[in-house]
Design a protein around this motif. Structure first.
Motif, PDB file in Angstrom:
ATOM      1  N   GLY A 320       0.819  -1.211   0.000  1.00 12.98           N
ATOM      2  CA  GLY A 320       0.000   0.000   0.000  1.00 12.98           C
ATOM      3  C   GLY A 320       0.849   1.256   0.000  1.00 12.98           C
ATOM      4  N   TRP A 321       1.884   1.284   0.824  1.00  9.14           N
ATOM      5  CA  TRP A 321       2.813   2.412   0.882  1.00  9.14           C
ATOM      6  C   TRP A 321       3.515   2.594  -0.461  1.00  9.14           C
ATOM      7  CZ3 TRP A 321       4.306   6.728   3.008  1.00  9.14           C
ATOM      8  CH2 TRP A 321       5.633   7.145   3.005  1.00  9.14           C
ATOM      9  N   THR A 322       3.973   1.495  -1.047  1.00  5.72           N
ATOM     10  CA  THR A 322       4.658   1.552  -2.345  1.00  5.72           C
ATOM     11  C   THR A 322       3.742   2.124  -3.416  1.00  5.72           C
ATOM     12  OG1 THR A 322       5.966  -0.401  -1.752  1.00  5.72           O
ATOM     13  CG2 THR A 322       5.888   0.199  -4.088  1.00  5.72           C
ATOM     14  N   SER A 323       2.510   1.635  -3.462  1.00  2.28           N
ATOM     15  CA  SER A 323       1.551   2.100  -4.468  1.00  2.28           C
ATOM     16  C   SER A 323       1.287   3.591  -4.330  1.00  2.28           C
ATOM     17  CB  SER A 323       0.248   1.303  -4.335  1.00  2.28           C
ATOM     18  OG  SER A 323      -0.735   1.793  -5.214  1.00  2.28           O
ATOM     19  N   TRP A 324       1.131   4.053  -3.097  1.00  3.41           N
ATOM     20  CA  TRP A 324       0.827   5.469  -2.862  1.00  3.41           C
ATOM     21  C   TRP A 324       2.009   6.348  -3.260  1.00  3.41           C
ATOM     22  CZ3 TRP A 324       1.491   8.852   1.847  1.00  3.41           C
ATOM     23  CH2 TRP A 324       0.744  10.020   1.727  1.00  3.41           C
ATOM     24  N   VAL A 325       3.223   5.941  -2.894  1.00  5.00           N
ATOM     25  CA  VAL A 325       4.411   6.732  -3.222  1.00  5.00           C
ATOM     26  C   VAL A 325       4.610   6.785  -4.730  1.00  5.00           C
ATOM     27  CG1 VAL A 325       6.935   6.822  -3.044  1.00  5.00           C
ATOM     28  CG2 VAL A 325       5.554   6.323  -1.008  1.00  5.00           C
ATOM     29  N   ILE A 326       4.447   5.661  -5.427  1.00  5.64           N
ATOM     30  CA  ILE A 326       4.620   5.640  -6.879  1.00  5.64           C
ATOM     31  C   ILE A 326       3.572   6.529  -7.550  1.00  5.64           C
ATOM     32  CG2 ILE A 326       4.428   4.177  -8.925  1.00  5.64           C
ATOM     33  CD1 ILE A 326       5.719   1.923  -7.330  1.00  5.64           C
TER      34      ILE A 326
END
Length: 337
Positions: A320-326
């Motif tokens: 979830g964190w990765t998706s949001w940052v990308i």
């Protein structure tokens, strides 16, 4: 936690906090500066070497605990303190003189080999235990070094992880060392978070990083003596899951993209998050949250939760964190990352 240690734990931790804070205050005046470059998150020269405070608190006060009768055998304390002290010294000299990367890697390897030999987490299979322990120490130490790029991120994460590893074990060495490390890092944090008067430096991110990784091995070794070997083995990776994921994701992404893995960059997820406009103090809080979440998962594993559910619990927040940052990076012109 061994109850025999408890009466001396609070005064020792208070001494560690005060000694660390006083040492960090002195290190600000030493004048070894971290000058901003193209990878930096800071805009002006800032003192580094603040990690000397927590390292010194551990090196001085762990033997005091032994002298007071609260610590383990001197040989066990020396087996932990000598490699950590050696790497911290080399890293401090690197902060001052800037050694070549290979020299630092060799120092890490020697320190990790000593610790892996002494703390091999599988007493019945020492060769396998040494290999696994050595790889863990090298990867975790470098991951904590790589992640030390925003105020309080590495220091706070290591403080939380070392406290959990110290309290959640029957091993008195791990208990005292973990609590002293956590207290020493708490003495450093007011000088570094949310605004930084000084940075940890390599002496902190590598020296203390190695110590935290060694605490995870001590935790595993204690668990290997009981039926809780798997729970104990996963405690360290769960606590550092956010950091290990960030480093692993970044290495894989750079490898797939054909980039040089050893070249300096600003492509870690936490760096990209900061570059998209998320304040540094908020990114740091996210990573502290990952450590606390890892602690809850470690306790759930001890309570009998299925390993597959624990792994899902680790991965879902990271994805979830990765998706949001990308998504934020695609919407904002931050350049190559």
């Amino acid at each position: 936690m061994p109850m025999a240690v408890f009466p001396l734990l609070l005064p020792l931790c208070l001494a560690a906090l005060l000694l660390s804070a006083a040492t960090v205050r002195l290190m600000i005046g030493v004048g070894v500066l971290d000058r901003p470059g193209h990878r930096s998150s800071h805009a002006r020269p800032t003192p580094k070497g603040g990690g000397v405070g927590p390292v010194l608190a551990l090196l001085l006060l762990l033997p005091v605990a032994g002298w007071l009768g609260a610590g383990p055998a001197p040989s066990r304390m020396a087996a932990l303190l000598l490699p950590v002290g050696m790497l911290a010294l080399v890293s401090w000299l690197d902060d001052v003189r800037q050694y070549r990367p290979m020299a630092k890697l060799m120092a890490q390897a020697v320190a990790a080999a000593i610790l892996a030999a002494v703390l091999a987490p599988l007493p019945s299979h020492p060769e396998i235990g040494f290999a696994v322990g050595f790889c863990w120490l090298m990867f975790a130490t470098n991951a904590l070094n790589f992640i030390d790029g925003l105020n309080g991120l590495a220091a706070g994460s290591m403080a939380l992880a070392s406290l959990f590893l110290g309290l959640d074990t029957p091993d008195p060495l791990a208990t005292i060392a973990g609590c002293l490390l956590s207290a020493g890092l708490l003495g450093f944090l007011p000088f570094n978070y949310p605004g930084a008067r000084i940075f940890l430096g390599d002496v902190g991110s590598q020296g203390i990083g190695l110590a935290v990784a060694a605490l995870a091995l001590l935790h595993w070794r204690a668990g290997a003596m009981t039926d809780g070997a798997l729970d104990a083995a996963l405690a360290g990776p769960l606590l550092l899951s956010g950091i290990l994921y960030d480093v692993g994701f970044t290495l894989c992404r750079r490898l797939v993209g054909g980039e040089r893995l050893l070249q300096a960059h600003r492509g870690h997820l936490y760096q990209v998050a900061f570059r998209t406009g998320i304040p540094a103090w908020q990114v740091t809080l996210v990573h502290w949250g990952f450590v606390l979440w890892g602690a809850l998962l470690a306790l759930a594993l001890q309570a009998g939760t299925d390993v597959a559910a624990i792994l899902a619990g680790v991965l879902l927040p990271q994805l979830g964190w990765t998706s949001w940052v990308i998504r934020r990076a695609r919407l904002r012109p931050i350049g190559c990352w």
